[in-house]
Design an enzyme around this catalytic site. Structure first.
Site, PDB file in Angstrom:
ATOM      1  N   ARG A 260      14.368   7.769   1.492  1.00 41.82           N
ATOM      2  CA  ARG A 260      13.942   8.542   0.322  1.00 41.82           C
ATOM      3  C   ARG A 260      13.821  10.014   0.689  1.00 41.82           C
ATOM      4  NH1 ARG A 260       9.136   4.587  -2.093  1.00 41.82           N
ATOM      5  NH2 ARG A 260      10.381   2.669  -2.057  1.00 41.82           N
ATOM      6  N   ARG A 275       4.359   9.387   4.936  1.00 44.88           N
ATOM      7  CA  ARG A 275       5.398   9.692   3.936  1.00 44.88           C
ATOM      8  C   ARG A 275       6.587  10.304   4.654  1.00 44.88           C
ATOM      9  NH1 ARG A 275       4.712   9.601  -1.466  1.00 44.88           N
ATOM     10  NH2 ARG A 275       2.458   9.715  -1.242  1.00 44.88           N
ATOM     11  N   GLU A 347      -2.442   3.534   0.040  1.00 44.14           N
ATOM     12  CA  GLU A 347      -1.587   2.466  -0.502  1.00 44.14           C
ATOM     13  C   GLU A 347      -0.629   1.929   0.564  1.00 44.14           C
ATOM     14  OE1 GLU A 347       2.454   1.632  -2.200  1.00 44.14           O
ATOM     15  OE2 GLU A 347       1.769   3.625  -2.811  1.00 44.14           O
ATOM     16  N   SER A 350       2.708  -2.013  -3.444  1.00 47.83           N
ATOM     17  CA  SER A 350       2.641  -2.022  -4.910  1.00 47.83           C
ATOM     18  C   SER A 350       3.323  -3.289  -5.392  1.00 47.83           C
ATOM     19  CB  SER A 350       3.344  -0.804  -5.511  1.00 47.83           C
ATOM     20  OG  SER A 350       2.572   0.357  -5.361  1.00 47.83           O
ATOM     21  N   ARG A 387       3.157   1.993   7.186  1.00 46.57           N
ATOM     22  CA  ARG A 387       1.763   2.180   6.788  1.00 46.57           C
ATOM     23  C   ARG A 387       0.864   1.075   7.343  1.00 46.57           C
ATOM     24  NH1 ARG A 387       1.461   5.088   0.856  1.00 46.57           N
ATOM     25  NH2 ARG A 387       2.960   6.740   1.332  1.00 46.57           N
TER      26      ARG A 387
END
Length: 427
Positions: A260, A275, A347, A350, A387
């Site tokens: 990404r 990130r 987070e 999800s 993460r």
């Protein structure tokens, strides 16, 4: 993609639902396109019916030996009119389809109102954050002190937001992947997949990344894209399919790297593993009958939670408010793990129900007792590896800078139970 019939028949309902998530669609333009489309289809049907009547009269006239020149002339004119209408309809259909692709999914009625993460209600907490008698460090300080996390080397290779893991930390990263895959296949009953990491534009459109989020993707010169998540290739396995009820549910688990651009600025998240442009996930995907999808969302979330429970990581579950929902999601739960070095929950997964939104874009249907209809699709990280690694590092840190390895990972670590100290593999 939203149901076009719903947009045509209940535009006010669609507009109201999308306004809940902060979207302001031009329903007037959509309504105008829908009206044009309907009129052109109706006019074309009328002309085809007239042509059919004329063709029958021509046949009758010929059988009687009479001239049918006038009818034949009109049939020729109708052909030209139908070709013109077909061109107009093709243009309107393309505009209509392009507009539909830009519309996000409608929030489920149970999704709470809200604009941002401050409005996400917390549903539950599991585990209690530790209270160390020393000042906890973040994962960057821990990894660099042990010479197991090398951000400088990654920057020399690739620029910012990449990482090199060395020795025991690289092995811990691999152990997390193997543990999660074993848990989801052996305990939760998912079928493991290995899929391409490059997909075409149709697959990206099918799950909602295109056309709206092209700038977030890494595109190759030959119109292939590096996947931002395994959701894309795995969900698209049913694209264009007509599934029988006996084939459902389909339950897949897949480990892939994810790519990404992460174009926005995220402050301290630009350093470390939170990130980055390249990371890895173990993804859970389910394809189900519509009536089962919300029970499946709870089940899928439980499966992701089980990873955190077995790692003995403190976490909480929040429900995303309407303004926080992803483009394709109708309802989402986020799992957030406590990060001692950062003093907050972050987070790590999800879990979302997309209802028929992706299935309409992919043309994925199932056949029950009635007419074929779109399936419902769901996915969730089970969980994000980078993460999870950060959480294990920060929650497992000791006063001397070493890191305790969760017991459930010991079988994957070749006897290594801590990073640093006497057992440090080093770089």
């Amino acid at each position: 993609m939203l149901d076009p019939t719903l947009i045509r028949r209940q535009p006010e309902r669609v507009q109201s639902a999308l306004q809940r998530r902060g979207s302001a669609p031009d329903m007037a333009a959509l309504k105008q396109l829908a009206g044009q489309r309907g009129r052109l289809i109706q006019e074309a049907d009328q002309l085809r019916n007239r042509r059919r009547v004329l063709s029958e009269s021509i046949g009758q006239a010929r059988r009687r030996g009479e001239s049918a020149a006038a009818a034949q002339s009109e049939v020729g004119a109708l052909k030209q009119q139908l070709e013109t209408l077909a061109t107009q309809l093709e243009r309107v259909e393309a505009d209509w389809h392009a507009q539909l692709l830009q519309l996000p999914n409608l929030p489920h009625a149970s999704v709470p109102d809200g604009a941002d993460s401050n409005d996400n209600p917390e549903l539950r907490r599991v585990g209690t954050p530790s209270q160390p008698d020393f000042e906890p460090k973040d994962h960057v300080a821990l990894g660099e002190a042990l010479q197991l996390l090398d951000l400088d080397a990654a920057a020399r290779l690739s620029g910012a937001r990449f990482a090199v893991l060395r020795g025991a930390l690289a092995r811990l990263h691999r152990a997390l992947i193997q543990f999660m895959l074993d848990l989801h296949t052996e305990t939760h009953g998912y079928q493991e997949l290995n899929v391409p990491h490059l997909v075409g534009a149709a697959a990206m459109q099918g799950t909602g990344q295109l056309p709206r989020f092209r700038d977030d993707l890494y595109a190759c010169d030959d119109e292939l894209f590096l996947i931002p998540t395994a959701e894309v290739p795995v969900t698209n396995l049913v694209a264009g399919s007509l599934l029988e009820a006996t084939q459902l549910p389909l339950r897949y688990v897949c480990h892939t790297p994810c790519y990404r651009r992460e174009a926005g600025g995220y402050g301290r998240d630009t350093r470390g593993l939170i990130r980055v442009h390249q990371f890895e996930k173990v993804e859970l995907v389910q394809i189900v009958c519509p009536e089962d999808s919300y029970a499946t969302l709870e089940q899928l979330t439980d499966h992701a939670e089980e990873v955190l429970k077995r790692l003995r990581l403190p976490y909480r579950v929040v429900e995303l408010c309407a303004g926080e929902l992803g483009f394709s999601a109708a309802k989402t739960y986020d799992l957030e793990v406590w990060m001692p070095g950062q003093g907050c929950y972050r987070e790590v997964s999800s879990c979302s129900n997309f209802e028929s939104f992706q299935a309409r874009r992919m043309q994925a249907r199932w056949r029950g007792t009635g007419q074929p209809e779109p399936v419902h699709t769901l996915n969730g990280s089970g969980v994000a590896i980078g993460r999870a690694l950060v959480a294990v590092m920060e929650n497992g840190q000791q006063a001397d800078g070493s890191i305790q390895v969760p017991e459930v990972l010991h079988p994957y670590m070749g006897g290594l139970t801590q990073l640093g100290g006497a057992q440090n593999e080093g770089g």
